[in-house]
Design an enzyme around this catalytic site. Sequence first.
Site, short mmCIF file in Angstrom:
data_model
loop_
_atom_site.label_atom_id
_atom_site.label_comp_id
_atom_site.label_asym_id
_atom_site.label_seq_id
_atom_site.Cartn_x
_atom_site.Cartn_y
_atom_site.Cartn_z
N LEU A 124 -19.00 -15.43 -32.10
CA LEU A 124 -18.81 -15.71 -30.67
C LEU A 124 -20.03 -16.34 -30.01
O LEU A 124 -21.17 -16.19 -30.46
CB LEU A 124 -18.44 -14.42 -29.95
CG LEU A 124 -17.08 -13.84 -30.35
CD1 LEU A 124 -16.86 -12.47 -29.71
CD2 LEU A 124 -15.95 -14.79 -29.97
N ASP A 157 -14.69 -13.36 -22.02
CA ASP A 157 -15.68 -12.73 -21.14
C ASP A 157 -16.71 -11.96 -21.95
O ASP A 157 -17.91 -11.95 -21.63
CB ASP A 157 -15.03 -11.85 -20.08
CG ASP A 157 -14.03 -10.84 -20.64
OD1 ASP A 157 -13.75 -10.87 -21.85
OD2 ASP A 157 -13.52 -10.01 -19.85
N LEU A 177 -11.63 -6.45 -20.90
CA LEU A 177 -11.85 -5.51 -21.99
C LEU A 177 -12.52 -6.18 -23.19
O LEU A 177 -12.14 -7.28 -23.59
CB LEU A 177 -10.52 -4.89 -22.45
CG LEU A 177 -9.72 -4.15 -21.38
CD1 LEU A 177 -8.41 -3.64 -21.98
CD2 LEU A 177 -10.53 -3.01 -20.79
N GLU A 199 -32.76 -23.95 -29.20
CA GLU A 199 -32.42 -24.41 -30.55
C GLU A 199 -30.99 -24.08 -30.95
O GLU A 199 -30.34 -24.86 -31.65
CB GLU A 199 -33.40 -23.82 -31.58
CG GLU A 199 -34.82 -24.35 -31.46
CD GLU A 199 -35.66 -23.62 -30.43
OE1 GLU A 199 -36.83 -24.02 -30.22
OE2 GLU A 199 -35.16 -22.64 -29.81
N GLN A 208 -45.98 -20.09 -35.86
CA GLN A 208 -45.51 -21.48 -35.96
C GLN A 208 -45.26 -21.92 -37.41
O GLN A 208 -44.81 -23.04 -37.63
CB GLN A 208 -46.55 -22.43 -35.35
CG GLN A 208 -47.09 -22.00 -34.00
CD GLN A 208 -46.02 -21.97 -32.93
OE1 GLN A 208 -45.47 -23.01 -32.56
NE2 GLN A 208 -45.71 -20.79 -32.43
#
Length: 625
Positions: free
Chosen positions: A126, A156, A188, A369, A431
């Site tokens: 999702l 939702d 829900l 990203e 990094q």
Amino acid sequence: MAMMSHKPSHELVHFLEDKANEIRILSIECTNASKSGHPTSCMSAAEILSVLFFNEMRYSNDYPRHPSSDRFILSKGHAAPGLYSAWCAAGLFDKDKLMTLRKIDSDLEGHPTPRLNFIDAATGSLGQGLSVGAGMAYVGKYIEHASYRTYCLIGDGESAEGSIWEALSFASHYKLDNLVAIFDINRLGQSEEAPLQHNMDTYRKRVEAFGFHTMVVDGHSVEEILKALAEAQSVKNKPSALICKTFKGQGSSDVADKLDFHGKALNNLSEKIFGEIKARMHGAAEQPRPKIKDDAPELVQKPIAFKTPLEYKLGASIASRVAYGDALVKLGEACDRIVVLDADTKNSTFALKFKNVFPDRFIECFIAEQNMVGVSLGCGARNRTIPFCSTFATFFTRAMDQIRMAAVSQSQLNMAGSHCGVSIGEDGPSQMALEDIAAFRAIPNLVYFYPSDAVSACRAVELAANYKYMTFIRTSRPATTVIYANDEVFEIGKAKIVKTSAEDKVLVIGAGITLDSAMKAHSSLLEKGTSVRVMDPFTIKPLDKEAVLKHAKECGGRVITVEDHYAEGGIGEAVAGVLSNADFITKHKILAVREIPRSGPSAVLLDMFGISANKVVDAVLDMVE
């Protein structure tokens, strides 16, 4: 509630209400047949799907992926039975096929995938659909200048995902007035109520704050949905959103707005539910659908090759990330379908070079990203463009779920990650990409390029543009020596032997900065009377297994791998997998980063973490002695 001045006819309203109830019944029947699925999530969206498929969207059953047809992304992918039922009701396939839902020999899977000719991107994990839709809408508005519109249905519950809000921000920034986000607010979740339940005003304020023209509607009123979509058609220079108040399981007095029915077939309740739904049907006559406006450009798909030769000098020092930028420009000259995306690192990844030449085909995604990967997938859908997206390699790990789903989508998505390993130096471990090889090796069908000089970096980009699935190109921050002639031919899955002799005692495999370590070690070892063979794998996935075995055997079964990556899942373990069944292997040593690194000069870090030329020399001498 959204209001418009015109009023739809009773015939149209009754027809769309009937289609919504037909979608409900079909969703229940097919999930009953499979004994699993999410019928109540489909029932909440039935009127939305009905209005979209039978009045709003322009599409063709004969050619579902028509270049000019409207796009639809079901971000709440668990409502797949509802989407399949809508296509069935529209006549794309018959009910017998619908009843094969979730069967092993059926492409009507539990969540949608592009195995189906009416699906552009896999959903179900999702929060990802709106980014894909935004990519499609961007291409439609700015690249193809076409009339098709893009609609995305969002649950939702999934609106809690940050990627939804990244996509909302992107869409409003680029004024995507051809994009409509539809939120199914059915209150829900899976295990309990969604956080905001039916607090529609809060939803409205949040989406409005992200720059959308936002309308709150009764999601079970086809008339209100019609009015809101008509209003969205007239909005210019901003995307639109429908915040639809719905009820999970709508249509049944037994399950509507009740917990504990998520993901369950309604077998025992079905007859009563069908009776309730059929009692509300009108038997309305069919109504006409809008026709496709066929104005998307025709595409000529053919192999892409640089139009001009490379012009690097042997022995010159050039970072592969710089060559990546050079190659993008050459690709852009060769093909107008190339688009480049970046996450506010374009002056480090050198995607800036492409922007400077082709600003109309460059998409700045800013520091988001996950959204960048989703937008890239959308850009490449239906093969409308060939996308390349870039950022620091380590930041792609933030988008691994989007990358995983892009593989399920069978997407042609090209990624380039710079600043890999400890060799980046003083910026420090936050990094440094040290996990990316392990992560990307697990992605199905993905080709992982690890170029070691400017020429191989350019050829990796050229090959990626012609590959039908996903690629990742690992580029380095430090400059490395150009070792290949400009006309050197590279192939996916074919390694290069850069140092060889009949007296070689050990096969040393390095890539990127560590190929440089291996070559320097080769020179030092020759002075000590020891010869080694040096291999550049070029692609880590697929690895050139034949070359590894052949040259390992010729070097007495002694192999050393050296990599600017953690030991787990990297080049060494990939090579170990190849060597595991070879009975002639005597020794295999993996030189890799084995602890969390720190800031410092590049050369010092390479030595500190055991992957410098000196460490390769030590490992070779220890192995042969």
